[in-house]
Design an enzyme around this catalytic site. Structure first.
Site, mmCIF file in Angstrom:
data_model
loop_
_atom_site.group_PDB
_atom_site.id
_atom_site.type_symbol
_atom_site.label_atom_id
_atom_site.label_comp_id
_atom_site.label_asym_id
_atom_site.label_seq_id
_atom_site.Cartn_x
_atom_site.Cartn_y
_atom_site.Cartn_z
ATOM 1 N N HIS A 126 -11.181 10.788 -13.489
ATOM 2 C CA HIS A 126 -11.746 11.695 -12.487
ATOM 3 C C HIS A 126 -10.979 13.018 -12.418
ATOM 4 O O HIS A 126 -9.756 13.025 -12.402
ATOM 5 C CB HIS A 126 -11.725 11.032 -11.102
ATOM 6 C CG HIS A 126 -12.864 10.077 -10.901
ATOM 7 N ND1 HIS A 126 -13.287 9.681 -9.663
ATOM 8 C CD2 HIS A 126 -13.676 9.453 -11.782
ATOM 9 C CE1 HIS A 126 -14.309 8.861 -9.794
ATOM 10 N NE2 HIS A 126 -14.557 8.691 -11.071
ATOM 11 N N TYR A 174 -13.460 10.977 0.910
ATOM 12 C CA TYR A 174 -12.733 10.518 2.096
ATOM 13 C C TYR A 174 -13.278 11.308 3.280
ATOM 14 O O TYR A 174 -13.167 12.541 3.294
ATOM 15 C CB TYR A 174 -11.233 10.828 1.974
ATOM 16 C CG TYR A 174 -10.495 10.107 0.871
ATOM 17 C CD1 TYR A 174 -10.519 10.573 -0.440
ATOM 18 C CD2 TYR A 174 -9.733 8.971 1.149
ATOM 19 C CE1 TYR A 174 -9.813 9.930 -1.451
ATOM 20 C CE2 TYR A 174 -9.017 8.318 0.142
ATOM 21 C CZ TYR A 174 -9.062 8.799 -1.152
ATOM 22 O OH TYR A 174 -8.369 8.162 -2.143
ATOM 23 N N PRO A 228 -3.560 2.762 2.614
ATOM 24 C CA PRO A 228 -4.246 3.016 1.339
ATOM 25 C C PRO A 228 -4.864 4.405 1.196
ATOM 26 O O PRO A 228 -5.370 4.751 0.127
ATOM 27 C CB PRO A 228 -5.343 1.931 1.296
ATOM 28 C CG PRO A 228 -5.522 1.491 2.702
ATOM 29 C CD PRO A 228 -4.228 1.707 3.407
ATOM 30 N N TYR A 283 -1.809 13.773 -4.924
ATOM 31 C CA TYR A 283 -2.812 12.750 -5.237
ATOM 32 C C TYR A 283 -2.700 12.271 -6.686
ATOM 33 O O TYR A 283 -2.801 11.072 -6.950
ATOM 34 C CB TYR A 283 -4.217 13.293 -4.951
ATOM 35 C CG TYR A 283 -5.268 12.213 -4.869
ATOM 36 C CD1 TYR A 283 -5.415 11.447 -3.724
ATOM 37 C CD2 TYR A 283 -6.117 11.936 -5.946
ATOM 38 C CE1 TYR A 283 -6.372 10.442 -3.637
ATOM 39 C CE2 TYR A 283 -7.073 10.939 -5.872
ATOM 40 C CZ TYR A 283 -7.201 10.200 -4.715
ATOM 41 O OH TYR A 283 -8.135 9.191 -4.640
HETATM 42 P P1 RFL Z 1 1.283 -7.778 -4.902
HETATM 43 O O1 RFL Z 1 0.058 -7.285 -5.587
HETATM 44 O O2 RFL Z 1 1.164 -8.181 -3.470
HETATM 45 O O3 RFL Z 1 1.847 -8.983 -5.756
HETATM 46 C C1 RFL Z 1 2.884 -9.805 -5.280
HETATM 47 C C2 RFL Z 1 2.799 -11.137 -5.970
HETATM 48 O O4 RFL Z 1 3.870 -11.968 -5.500
HETATM 49 C C3 RFL Z 1 3.346 -13.252 -5.233
HETATM 50 N N1 RFL Z 1 4.180 -13.946 -4.246
HETATM 51 C C4 RFL Z 1 5.014 -14.949 -4.561
HETATM 52 N N2 RFL Z 1 5.352 -15.493 -5.731
HETATM 53 C C5 RFL Z 1 6.246 -16.521 -5.709
HETATM 54 N N3 RFL Z 1 6.771 -17.013 -4.559
HETATM 55 C C6 RFL Z 1 6.449 -16.497 -3.352
HETATM 56 N N4 RFL Z 1 6.938 -17.014 -2.234
HETATM 57 C C7 RFL Z 1 5.552 -15.402 -3.333
HETATM 58 N N5 RFL Z 1 5.027 -14.651 -2.338
HETATM 59 C C8 RFL Z 1 4.210 -13.768 -2.907
HETATM 60 C C9 RFL Z 1 1.937 -12.991 -4.730
HETATM 61 O O5 RFL Z 1 1.108 -14.136 -4.836
HETATM 62 C C10 RFL Z 1 1.505 -11.853 -5.628
HETATM 63 O O6 RFL Z 1 0.869 -12.298 -6.805
HETATM 64 O O7 RFL Z 1 2.447 -6.695 -4.954
HETATM 65 P P2 RFL Z 1 2.852 -5.642 -6.105
HETATM 66 O O8 RFL Z 1 2.863 -6.281 -7.454
HETATM 67 O O9 RFL Z 1 4.045 -4.940 -5.577
HETATM 68 O O10 RFL Z 1 1.612 -4.612 -6.134
HETATM 69 C C11 RFL Z 1 1.339 -3.767 -5.064
HETATM 70 C C12 RFL Z 1 -0.168 -3.512 -4.941
HETATM 71 O O11 RFL Z 1 -0.849 -4.737 -4.966
HETATM 72 C C13 RFL Z 1 -0.522 -2.732 -3.677
HETATM 73 O O12 RFL Z 1 0.440 -1.745 -3.393
HETATM 74 C C14 RFL Z 1 -1.904 -2.033 -3.799
HETATM 75 O O13 RFL Z 1 -2.929 -2.977 -3.886
HETATM 76 C C15 RFL Z 1 -2.151 -1.107 -2.609
HETATM 77 N N6 RFL Z 1 -3.483 -0.490 -2.629
HETATM 78 C C16 RFL Z 1 -3.743 0.609 -3.433
HETATM 79 N N7 RFL Z 1 -2.805 1.092 -4.259
HETATM 80 C C17 RFL Z 1 -3.077 2.141 -5.108
HETATM 81 O O14 RFL Z 1 -2.194 2.554 -5.846
HETATM 82 N N8 RFL Z 1 -4.338 2.723 -5.160
HETATM 83 C C18 RFL Z 1 -5.343 2.293 -4.348
HETATM 84 O O15 RFL Z 1 -6.452 2.797 -4.475
HETATM 85 C C19 RFL Z 1 -5.071 1.221 -3.423
HETATM 86 N N9 RFL Z 1 -6.028 0.738 -2.627
HETATM 87 C C20 RFL Z 1 -4.498 -1.004 -1.815
HETATM 88 C C21 RFL Z 1 -5.767 -0.348 -1.822
HETATM 89 C C22 RFL Z 1 -4.287 -2.127 -1.000
HETATM 90 C C23 RFL Z 1 -5.303 -2.599 -0.209
HETATM 91 N N10 RFL Z 1 -5.040 -3.762 0.573
HETATM 92 C C24 RFL Z 1 -5.869 -4.884 0.595
HETATM 93 C C25 RFL Z 1 -3.741 -3.931 1.153
HETATM 94 C C26 RFL Z 1 -6.798 -0.813 -1.025
HETATM 95 C C27 RFL Z 1 -6.565 -1.922 -0.197
HETATM 96 C C28 RFL Z 1 -7.714 -2.352 0.689
HETATM 97 C C1 PHB Z 2 -10.464 1.710 -3.809
HETATM 98 O O1 PHB Z 2 -11.339 2.039 -4.639
HETATM 99 O O2 PHB Z 2 -10.299 0.527 -3.474
HETATM 100 C C2 PHB Z 2 -9.635 2.767 -3.185
HETATM 101 C C3 PHB Z 2 -9.727 4.074 -3.643
HETATM 102 C C4 PHB Z 2 -8.958 5.068 -3.046
HETATM 103 C C5 PHB Z 2 -8.112 4.744 -2.017
HETATM 104 C C6 PHB Z 2 -7.999 3.441 -1.563
HETATM 105 C C7 PHB Z 2 -8.774 2.440 -2.150
HETATM 106 O O3 PHB Z 2 -7.378 5.730 -1.430
#
Ligand code: RFL
Ligand code: PHB
Length: 389
Positions: free
Chosen positions: A72, A200, A292, A384
Protein backbone atom coordinates in the site's frame (compact mmCIF):
# COMPACT_ATOMS: atom_id res chain seq x y z
CA UNK A 1 17.32 -31.13 27.47
CA UNK A 2 20.02 -28.57 26.82
CA UNK A 3 20.16 -25.72 24.31
CA UNK A 4 21.78 -22.31 23.85
CA UNK A 5 18.61 -20.19 23.78
CA UNK A 6 15.24 -21.19 25.25
CA UNK A 7 12.44 -19.23 23.58
CA UNK A 8 9.07 -19.07 25.33
CA UNK A 9 6.12 -18.57 22.95
CA UNK A 10 5.65 -19.51 19.28
CA UNK A 11 3.76 -16.42 18.15
CA UNK A 12 5.36 -14.22 15.50
CA UNK A 13 8.12 -12.97 17.84
CA UNK A 14 9.21 -16.43 19.03
CA UNK A 15 9.11 -18.00 15.57
CA UNK A 16 10.95 -15.10 13.89
CA UNK A 17 13.66 -15.20 16.53
CA UNK A 18 13.96 -18.98 16.36
CA UNK A 19 14.42 -18.88 12.58
CA UNK A 20 16.97 -16.04 12.75
CA UNK A 21 19.04 -17.94 15.34
CA UNK A 22 18.88 -21.23 13.42
CA UNK A 23 20.00 -19.39 10.25
CA UNK A 24 23.15 -18.41 12.21
CA UNK A 25 23.68 -21.94 13.52
CA UNK A 26 22.68 -21.06 17.10
CA UNK A 27 20.80 -23.77 18.98
CA UNK A 28 17.36 -22.94 20.30
CA UNK A 29 14.12 -24.58 21.37
CA UNK A 30 10.72 -22.85 21.30
CA UNK A 31 8.12 -23.76 23.96
CA UNK A 32 4.47 -22.96 23.14
CA UNK A 33 1.48 -23.50 25.40
CA UNK A 34 -1.07 -23.84 22.59
CA UNK A 35 -1.40 -26.04 19.49
CA UNK A 36 -0.29 -24.66 16.10
CA UNK A 37 -3.89 -24.40 14.76
CA UNK A 38 -4.96 -22.48 17.87
CA UNK A 39 -2.15 -19.93 17.38
CA UNK A 40 -3.28 -19.52 13.75
CA UNK A 41 -6.92 -19.03 14.73
CA UNK A 42 -6.19 -15.70 16.45
CA UNK A 43 -7.08 -12.90 14.02
CA UNK A 44 -4.79 -9.97 14.74
CA UNK A 45 -2.49 -7.66 12.86
CA UNK A 46 -2.84 -6.81 9.20
CA UNK A 47 -0.22 -4.19 8.34
CA UNK A 48 3.51 -4.95 8.10
CA UNK A 49 6.28 -2.36 8.17
CA UNK A 50 9.53 -2.71 6.27
CA UNK A 51 11.30 -4.12 9.36
CA UNK A 52 8.91 -7.09 9.42
CA UNK A 53 8.95 -7.57 5.64
CA UNK A 54 12.76 -7.31 5.73
CA UNK A 55 13.12 -10.10 8.30
CA UNK A 56 10.94 -12.43 6.18
CA UNK A 57 13.08 -11.54 3.15
CA UNK A 58 16.30 -12.22 5.07
CA UNK A 59 14.95 -15.63 6.04
CA UNK A 60 13.89 -16.37 2.46
CA UNK A 61 10.32 -16.85 3.70
CA UNK A 62 8.82 -13.96 1.74
CA UNK A 63 7.57 -15.74 -1.40
CA UNK A 64 3.90 -16.06 -0.39
CA UNK A 65 3.89 -12.62 1.23
CA UNK A 66 5.20 -11.10 -2.01
CA UNK A 67 2.67 -13.04 -4.10
CA UNK A 68 -0.43 -12.56 -1.94
CA UNK A 69 0.29 -9.48 0.19
CA UNK A 70 -0.90 -6.05 -0.91
CA UNK A 71 1.70 -3.26 -0.96
CA UNK A 72 0.00 0.00 0.00
CA UNK A 73 1.16 3.52 -0.93
CA UNK A 74 -1.20 5.37 1.39
CA UNK A 75 -4.10 5.31 3.85
CA UNK A 76 -6.88 7.69 4.86
CA UNK A 77 -8.01 9.53 7.95
CA UNK A 78 -11.71 10.43 7.92
CA UNK A 79 -13.64 12.91 10.02
CA UNK A 80 -17.14 11.67 9.22
CA UNK A 81 -17.43 13.93 6.19
CA UNK A 82 -14.29 13.65 4.07
CA UNK A 83 -11.28 11.42 3.50
CA UNK A 84 -7.79 12.85 4.15
CA UNK A 85 -5.25 10.80 2.20
CA UNK A 86 -1.82 10.25 3.73
CA UNK A 87 0.42 9.55 0.74
CA UNK A 88 2.99 7.45 2.55
CA UNK A 89 4.89 6.50 -0.61
CA UNK A 90 5.04 10.09 -1.87
CA UNK A 91 6.01 11.49 1.53
CA UNK A 92 8.50 8.82 2.65
CA UNK A 93 9.42 6.77 -0.42
CA UNK A 94 8.25 3.65 1.46
CA UNK A 95 5.22 1.37 1.48
CA UNK A 96 3.49 -0.87 4.00
CA UNK A 97 2.46 -4.46 3.29
CA UNK A 98 -1.06 -5.65 4.03
CA UNK A 99 -0.58 -9.33 4.94
CA UNK A 100 -2.29 -10.94 7.91
CA UNK A 101 -0.42 -11.96 11.04
CA UNK A 102 -2.09 -15.34 10.60
CA UNK A 103 -0.44 -15.80 7.20
CA UNK A 104 2.96 -14.58 8.37
CA UNK A 105 2.80 -16.95 11.35
CA UNK A 106 1.72 -19.80 9.06
CA UNK A 107 4.74 -19.17 6.78
CA UNK A 108 7.07 -19.23 9.81
CA UNK A 109 5.40 -22.33 11.26
CA UNK A 110 5.49 -24.32 8.02
CA UNK A 111 9.23 -23.69 7.67
CA UNK A 112 10.18 -24.98 11.13
CA UNK A 113 10.68 -28.67 10.29
CA UNK A 114 12.67 -28.00 7.10
CA UNK A 115 15.01 -25.62 8.90
CA UNK A 116 15.54 -27.66 12.02
CA UNK A 117 13.74 -25.25 14.34
CA UNK A 118 12.36 -27.27 17.24
CA UNK A 119 8.99 -26.07 18.52
CA UNK A 120 7.34 -27.93 21.38
CA UNK A 121 3.60 -27.25 21.29
CA UNK A 122 1.25 -27.84 24.21
CA UNK A 123 4.01 -27.23 26.75
CA UNK A 124 2.06 -26.75 29.99
CA UNK A 125 3.03 -25.01 33.25
CA UNK A 126 6.09 -23.31 31.73
CA UNK A 127 8.18 -21.77 34.54
CA UNK A 128 11.49 -19.89 34.43
CA UNK A 129 14.24 -20.52 36.98
CA UNK A 130 17.60 -18.97 37.97
CA UNK A 131 17.27 -16.11 35.47
CA UNK A 132 19.79 -14.06 37.44
CA UNK A 133 22.46 -16.75 36.87
CA UNK A 134 24.43 -17.81 33.78
CA UNK A 135 22.66 -21.16 33.82
CA UNK A 136 18.91 -20.45 33.71
CA UNK A 137 16.42 -23.21 32.98
CA UNK A 138 12.78 -23.71 32.12
CA UNK A 139 10.50 -26.40 33.48
CA UNK A 140 7.26 -27.51 31.81
CA UNK A 141 4.95 -30.48 31.36
CA UNK A 142 4.53 -32.24 28.04
CA UNK A 143 1.96 -35.05 27.70
CA UNK A 144 1.83 -35.20 31.48
CA UNK A 145 5.59 -35.71 31.91
CA UNK A 146 7.78 -33.21 33.80
CA UNK A 147 10.50 -31.74 31.52
CA UNK A 148 13.47 -29.42 32.01
CA UNK A 149 15.23 -27.27 29.41
CA UNK A 150 18.64 -25.83 30.34
CA UNK A 151 19.93 -22.85 28.36
CA UNK A 152 22.51 -20.07 28.45
CA UNK A 153 19.83 -17.43 27.81
CA UNK A 154 16.03 -17.33 27.83
CA UNK A 155 13.98 -15.07 25.55
CA UNK A 156 10.39 -14.38 26.61
CA UNK A 157 8.20 -14.09 23.49
CA UNK A 158 5.09 -15.22 25.34
CA UNK A 159 2.81 -12.23 24.90
CA UNK A 160 1.22 -10.00 27.52
CA UNK A 161 -0.09 -12.81 29.74
CA UNK A 162 2.90 -15.19 29.57
CA UNK A 163 5.14 -16.14 32.50
CA UNK A 164 8.40 -14.49 31.35
CA UNK A 165 7.84 -10.90 32.40
CA UNK A 166 6.30 -12.10 35.66
CA UNK A 167 9.55 -13.96 36.45
CA UNK A 168 11.35 -10.61 36.83
CA UNK A 169 11.18 -9.33 40.43
CA UNK A 170 8.91 -6.25 40.72
CA UNK A 171 11.78 -4.30 42.29
CA UNK A 172 13.92 -4.83 39.14
CA UNK A 173 11.58 -3.12 36.70
CA UNK A 174 8.89 -0.54 36.20
CA UNK A 175 5.49 -0.71 34.52
CA UNK A 176 4.00 2.18 32.54
CA UNK A 177 0.35 1.71 31.68
CA UNK A 178 -2.70 3.38 30.20
CA UNK A 179 -5.91 1.38 29.83
CA UNK A 180 -8.46 2.89 27.40
CA UNK A 181 -12.17 3.02 28.20
CA UNK A 182 -13.18 1.20 25.00
CA UNK A 183 -12.37 -1.86 22.92
CA UNK A 184 -12.31 -2.61 19.20
CA UNK A 185 -15.06 -4.84 17.89
CA UNK A 186 -13.63 -6.54 14.79
CA UNK A 187 -15.44 -8.33 11.98
CA UNK A 188 -13.81 -10.46 9.29
CA UNK A 189 -15.87 -11.24 6.17
CA UNK A 190 -15.30 -12.66 2.71
CA UNK A 191 -16.38 -9.54 0.85
CA UNK A 192 -14.33 -7.09 -1.21
CA UNK A 193 -12.96 -4.11 0.78
CA UNK A 194 -14.87 -0.81 0.50
CA UNK A 195 -11.70 1.03 -0.48
CA UNK A 196 -8.34 -0.09 -1.88
CA UNK A 197 -6.54 1.64 1.04
CA UNK A 198 -7.23 1.61 4.80
CA UNK A 199 -9.57 4.22 6.30
CA UNK A 200 -9.36 5.30 9.97
CA UNK A 201 -12.47 7.34 10.84
CA UNK A 202 -13.36 9.55 13.79
CA UNK A 203 -17.11 10.14 13.60
CA UNK A 204 -19.41 11.80 16.17
CA UNK A 205 -20.58 8.24 17.01
CA UNK A 206 -17.08 6.88 17.45
CA UNK A 207 -14.10 5.26 15.71
CA UNK A 208 -14.19 2.95 12.69
CA UNK A 209 -11.48 1.27 10.63
CA UNK A 210 -11.84 -0.26 7.18
CA UNK A 211 -9.02 -2.74 6.55
CA UNK A 212 -8.54 -5.90 4.54
CA UNK A 213 -6.70 -9.18 4.19
CA UNK A 214 -7.02 -9.50 0.38
CA UNK A 215 -9.13 -8.22 -2.51
CA UNK A 216 -11.82 -10.66 -1.39
CA UNK A 217 -11.55 -10.52 2.41
CA UNK A 218 -12.30 -7.45 4.55
CA UNK A 219 -11.50 -6.62 8.14
CA UNK A 220 -13.44 -3.83 9.83
CA UNK A 221 -13.50 -2.44 13.37
CA UNK A 222 -15.69 -0.09 15.41
CA UNK A 223 -14.89 1.03 18.94
CA UNK A 224 -17.36 0.01 21.65
CA UNK A 225 -17.59 0.63 25.41
CA UNK A 226 -15.70 -2.00 27.40
CA UNK A 227 -18.86 -3.42 28.95
CA UNK A 228 -20.32 -4.25 25.52
CA UNK A 229 -20.96 -7.93 24.71
CA UNK A 230 -20.41 -9.48 21.31
CA UNK A 231 -23.92 -11.03 21.48
CA UNK A 232 -25.35 -7.51 21.30
CA UNK A 233 -23.71 -6.96 17.93
CA UNK A 234 -25.41 -9.04 15.22
CA UNK A 235 -23.67 -8.61 11.85
CA UNK A 236 -26.24 -6.10 10.53
CA UNK A 237 -25.74 -3.79 13.48
CA UNK A 238 -21.99 -3.72 12.78
CA UNK A 239 -22.48 -3.05 9.05
CA UNK A 240 -25.00 -0.26 9.82
CA UNK A 241 -22.58 1.36 12.27
CA UNK A 242 -19.65 1.08 9.86
CA UNK A 243 -21.66 2.73 7.09
CA UNK A 244 -22.41 5.71 9.33
CA UNK A 245 -18.97 6.14 10.89
CA UNK A 246 -16.87 5.65 7.74
CA UNK A 247 -18.79 8.43 5.98
CA UNK A 248 -20.82 8.51 2.77
CA UNK A 249 -17.90 8.09 0.32
CA UNK A 250 -16.78 4.79 1.84
CA UNK A 251 -20.30 3.65 2.81
CA UNK A 252 -21.35 3.68 -0.82
CA UNK A 253 -18.85 0.87 -1.50
CA UNK A 254 -19.34 -1.36 1.54
CA UNK A 255 -20.29 -4.92 0.60
CA UNK A 256 -21.99 -6.72 3.48
CA UNK A 257 -21.54 -10.40 4.21
CA UNK A 258 -21.68 -12.90 7.08
CA UNK A 259 -18.94 -12.60 9.71
CA UNK A 260 -16.38 -15.41 9.66
CA UNK A 261 -14.86 -14.01 12.86
CA UNK A 262 -16.04 -11.44 15.38
CA UNK A 263 -14.30 -10.40 18.59
CA UNK A 264 -13.77 -7.50 20.97
CA UNK A 265 -10.17 -6.54 21.87
CA UNK A 266 -9.47 -4.18 24.77
CA UNK A 267 -7.05 -1.30 24.11
CA UNK A 268 -4.01 -0.70 26.26
CA UNK A 269 -0.68 1.12 26.22
CA UNK A 270 1.90 -0.68 28.36
CA UNK A 271 5.68 -0.79 28.72
CA UNK A 272 7.78 -2.86 31.09
CA UNK A 273 11.34 -1.58 31.48
CA UNK A 274 14.04 -2.79 31.36
CA UNK A 275 13.49 -5.45 28.69
CA UNK A 276 16.32 -7.64 30.04
CA UNK A 277 16.97 -8.97 33.51
CA UNK A 278 20.01 -11.20 34.01
CA UNK A 279 19.80 -14.02 31.47
CA UNK A 280 16.22 -13.23 30.42
CA UNK A 281 15.38 -10.96 27.47
CA UNK A 282 11.81 -9.93 26.58
CA UNK A 283 10.55 -9.42 23.02
CA UNK A 284 7.18 -8.24 21.66
CA UNK A 285 3.93 -8.16 23.62
CA UNK A 286 5.62 -9.76 26.65
CA UNK A 287 7.30 -6.37 27.26
CA UNK A 288 4.91 -3.86 25.73
CA UNK A 289 1.43 -3.34 24.31
CA UNK A 290 0.22 -0.60 22.00
CA UNK A 291 -3.37 0.17 21.06
CA UNK A 292 -3.86 -1.16 17.51
CA UNK A 293 -4.59 2.27 16.02
CA UNK A 294 -1.07 2.72 14.62
CA UNK A 295 -0.72 -0.92 13.43
CA UNK A 296 2.48 -1.19 15.45
CA UNK A 297 2.25 -4.24 17.79
CA UNK A 298 3.52 -6.97 15.51
CA UNK A 299 6.05 -4.62 13.93
CA UNK A 300 7.47 -3.72 17.34
CA UNK A 301 7.77 -7.41 18.11
CA UNK A 302 9.75 -7.74 14.86
CA UNK A 303 12.10 -4.85 15.69
CA UNK A 304 12.73 -6.29 19.18
CA UNK A 305 13.56 -9.61 17.56
CA UNK A 306 15.91 -7.87 15.13
CA UNK A 307 17.85 -6.32 18.05
CA UNK A 308 17.71 -9.52 20.14
CA UNK A 309 19.00 -11.70 17.30
CA UNK A 310 21.84 -9.25 16.66
CA UNK A 311 22.78 -9.33 20.36
CA UNK A 312 22.58 -13.12 20.60
CA UNK A 313 24.67 -13.67 17.46
CA UNK A 314 27.33 -11.31 18.85
CA UNK A 315 27.23 -13.17 22.16
CA UNK A 316 27.52 -16.71 20.82
CA UNK A 317 29.75 -16.06 17.80
CA UNK A 318 32.04 -13.20 18.92
CA UNK A 319 31.80 -14.05 22.66
CA UNK A 320 30.88 -10.38 23.14
CA UNK A 321 28.23 -9.74 25.85
CA UNK A 322 27.80 -6.00 25.08
CA UNK A 323 24.91 -6.56 22.67
CA UNK A 324 22.97 -8.38 25.41
CA UNK A 325 23.66 -5.68 28.00
CA UNK A 326 22.70 -2.93 25.52
CA UNK A 327 19.60 -4.72 24.21
CA UNK A 328 17.03 -3.12 26.49
CA UNK A 329 18.08 0.49 25.84
CA UNK A 330 18.25 -0.08 22.10
CA UNK A 331 14.85 -1.78 21.88
CA UNK A 332 13.13 0.65 24.26
CA UNK A 333 14.23 3.71 22.26
CA UNK A 334 12.13 2.44 19.34
CA UNK A 335 9.36 1.08 21.57
CA UNK A 336 8.72 4.47 23.20
CA UNK A 337 8.44 6.22 19.86
CA UNK A 338 5.90 3.66 18.63
CA UNK A 339 4.04 3.93 21.94
CA UNK A 340 3.86 7.69 21.44
CA UNK A 341 2.57 7.42 17.88
CA UNK A 342 -0.02 4.73 18.75
CA UNK A 343 -1.23 6.72 21.75
CA UNK A 344 -1.48 10.01 19.84
CA UNK A 345 -3.35 8.44 16.90
CA UNK A 346 -5.68 6.73 19.39
CA UNK A 347 -6.25 10.07 21.13
CA UNK A 348 -6.95 11.80 17.81
CA UNK A 349 -9.31 9.18 16.35
CA UNK A 350 -11.48 8.07 19.33
CA UNK A 351 -14.18 9.71 21.44
CA UNK A 352 -13.24 9.46 25.13
CA UNK A 353 -16.12 9.39 27.65
CA UNK A 354 -14.64 12.36 29.54
CA UNK A 355 -14.37 14.47 26.37
CA UNK A 356 -16.64 17.45 25.99
CA UNK A 357 -17.30 19.88 23.15
CA UNK A 358 -13.85 21.45 23.53
CA UNK A 359 -11.95 18.17 23.11
CA UNK A 360 -14.11 17.31 20.10
CA UNK A 361 -13.33 20.70 18.59
CA UNK A 362 -9.61 20.05 19.14
CA UNK A 363 -9.84 16.74 17.26
CA UNK A 364 -11.69 18.37 14.37
CA UNK A 365 -9.14 21.21 14.27
CA UNK A 366 -6.22 18.76 14.30
CA UNK A 367 -7.71 16.70 11.46
CA UNK A 368 -8.30 19.93 9.52
CA UNK A 369 -4.69 20.96 10.16
CA UNK A 370 -3.43 17.57 8.97
CA UNK A 371 -5.59 17.86 5.83
CA UNK A 372 -3.82 21.09 4.88
CA UNK A 373 -0.26 20.47 6.08
CA UNK A 374 2.35 18.49 4.22
CA UNK A 375 4.57 18.66 7.33
CA UNK A 376 1.87 17.09 9.52
CA UNK A 377 1.16 14.42 6.92
CA UNK A 378 4.89 13.62 6.63
CA UNK A 379 5.16 13.15 10.38
CA UNK A 380 2.23 10.72 10.38
CA UNK A 381 3.51 8.92 7.28
CA UNK A 382 7.05 8.36 8.58
CA UNK A 383 5.71 6.93 11.84
CA UNK A 384 3.16 4.76 10.04
CA UNK A 385 5.70 3.15 7.68
CA UNK A 386 7.94 2.55 10.69
CA UNK A 387 10.90 4.39 12.15
CA UNK A 388 14.36 3.03 11.26
CA UNK A 389 15.78 0.11 13.27
P1 RFL B 1 1.72 -13.19 20.73
O1 RFL B 1 1.25 -13.13 19.32
O2 RFL B 1 0.72 -12.93 21.80
O3 RFL B 1 2.39 -14.60 20.94
C1 RFL B 1 2.76 -15.06 22.22
C2 RFL B 1 2.79 -16.56 22.21
O4 RFL B 1 3.19 -17.02 23.51
C3 RFL B 1 2.34 -18.09 23.87
N1 RFL B 1 2.29 -18.22 25.33
C4 RFL B 1 2.91 -19.20 26.01
N2 RFL B 1 3.72 -20.18 25.62
C5 RFL B 1 4.19 -21.03 26.57
N3 RFL B 1 3.84 -20.92 27.88
C6 RFL B 1 3.01 -19.95 28.32
N4 RFL B 1 2.65 -19.89 29.59
C7 RFL B 1 2.53 -19.03 27.36
N5 RFL B 1 1.71 -17.95 27.44
C8 RFL B 1 1.58 -17.47 26.21
C9 RFL B 1 0.99 -17.73 23.27
O5 RFL B 1 0.15 -18.86 23.13
C10 RFL B 1 1.41 -17.14 21.94
O6 RFL B 1 1.49 -18.10 20.91
O7 RFL B 1 2.91 -12.16 20.98
P2 RFL B 1 4.11 -11.70 20.02
O8 RFL B 1 4.75 -12.86 19.34
O9 RFL B 1 4.91 -10.75 20.83
O10 RFL B 1 3.37 -10.87 18.84
C11 RFL B 1 2.73 -9.66 19.09
C12 RFL B 1 1.53 -9.49 18.16
O11 RFL B 1 0.73 -10.64 18.21
C13 RFL B 1 0.70 -8.26 18.52
O12 RFL B 1 1.51 -7.18 18.92
C14 RFL B 1 -0.18 -7.78 17.33
O13 RFL B 1 -1.14 -8.74 17.01
C15 RFL B 1 -0.85 -6.45 17.64
N6 RFL B 1 -1.76 -6.00 16.58
C16 RFL B 1 -1.26 -5.38 15.44
N7 RFL B 1 0.06 -5.25 15.25
C17 RFL B 1 0.56 -4.70 14.09
O14 RFL B 1 1.77 -4.60 13.95
N8 RFL B 1 -0.28 -4.29 13.06
C18 RFL B 1 -1.64 -4.39 13.18
O15 RFL B 1 -2.33 -4.07 12.22
C19 RFL B 1 -2.18 -4.92 14.40
N9 RFL B 1 -3.50 -5.07 14.56
C20 RFL B 1 -3.14 -6.17 16.73
C21 RFL B 1 -3.99 -5.67 15.70
C22 RFL B 1 -3.68 -6.80 17.86
C23 RFL B 1 -5.04 -6.95 17.97
N10 RFL B 1 -5.53 -7.62 19.12
C24 RFL B 1 -6.45 -8.68 19.07
C25 RFL B 1 -4.87 -7.43 20.38
C26 RFL B 1 -5.37 -5.81 15.80
C27 RFL B 1 -5.90 -6.42 16.95
C28 RFL B 1 -7.41 -6.50 17.03
C1 PHB C 1 -6.12 -5.03 10.67
O1 PHB C 1 -6.27 -5.16 9.43
O2 PHB C 1 -6.44 -5.93 11.46
C2 PHB C 1 -5.59 -3.75 11.19
C3 PHB C 1 -5.12 -2.79 10.31
C4 PHB C 1 -4.63 -1.58 10.81
C5 PHB C 1 -4.62 -1.36 12.16
C6 PHB C 1 -5.08 -2.32 13.05
C7 PHB C 1 -5.57 -3.53 12.56
O3 PHB C 1 -4.16 -0.17 12.63
Amino acid sequence: MQTQVAIIGAGPAGLLLGHLLRAEGIECVVLERQTGPYVLSRIRAGVLEQVTVGLMERLGLDARMKAEGLAHDGFHLADGKRLIRIDIAGLTGKQVMVYGQTELTRDLMEATAGRGLEVIHEAADVALHDIESDAPFVTFRKDGAACRLDARLIVGCDGFHGPSRKAIPASAGREYERVYPFGWLGILADVPPCNHELIYANHERGFALASMRSHARSRYYVDVPLAERIEDWPDDRIWDELAIRLGPEAAAHITRGPAIEKSIAPLRSYVFAPMRHGSLMLCGDSAHIVPPTGAKGLNLAASDVHYAAEALVRFFKAKDPDGISGYSDKALARVWKSERFSWSLTRLMHRFPEDGAFERAMQVAELDYIAGSRAAQTSIAENYVGLPV
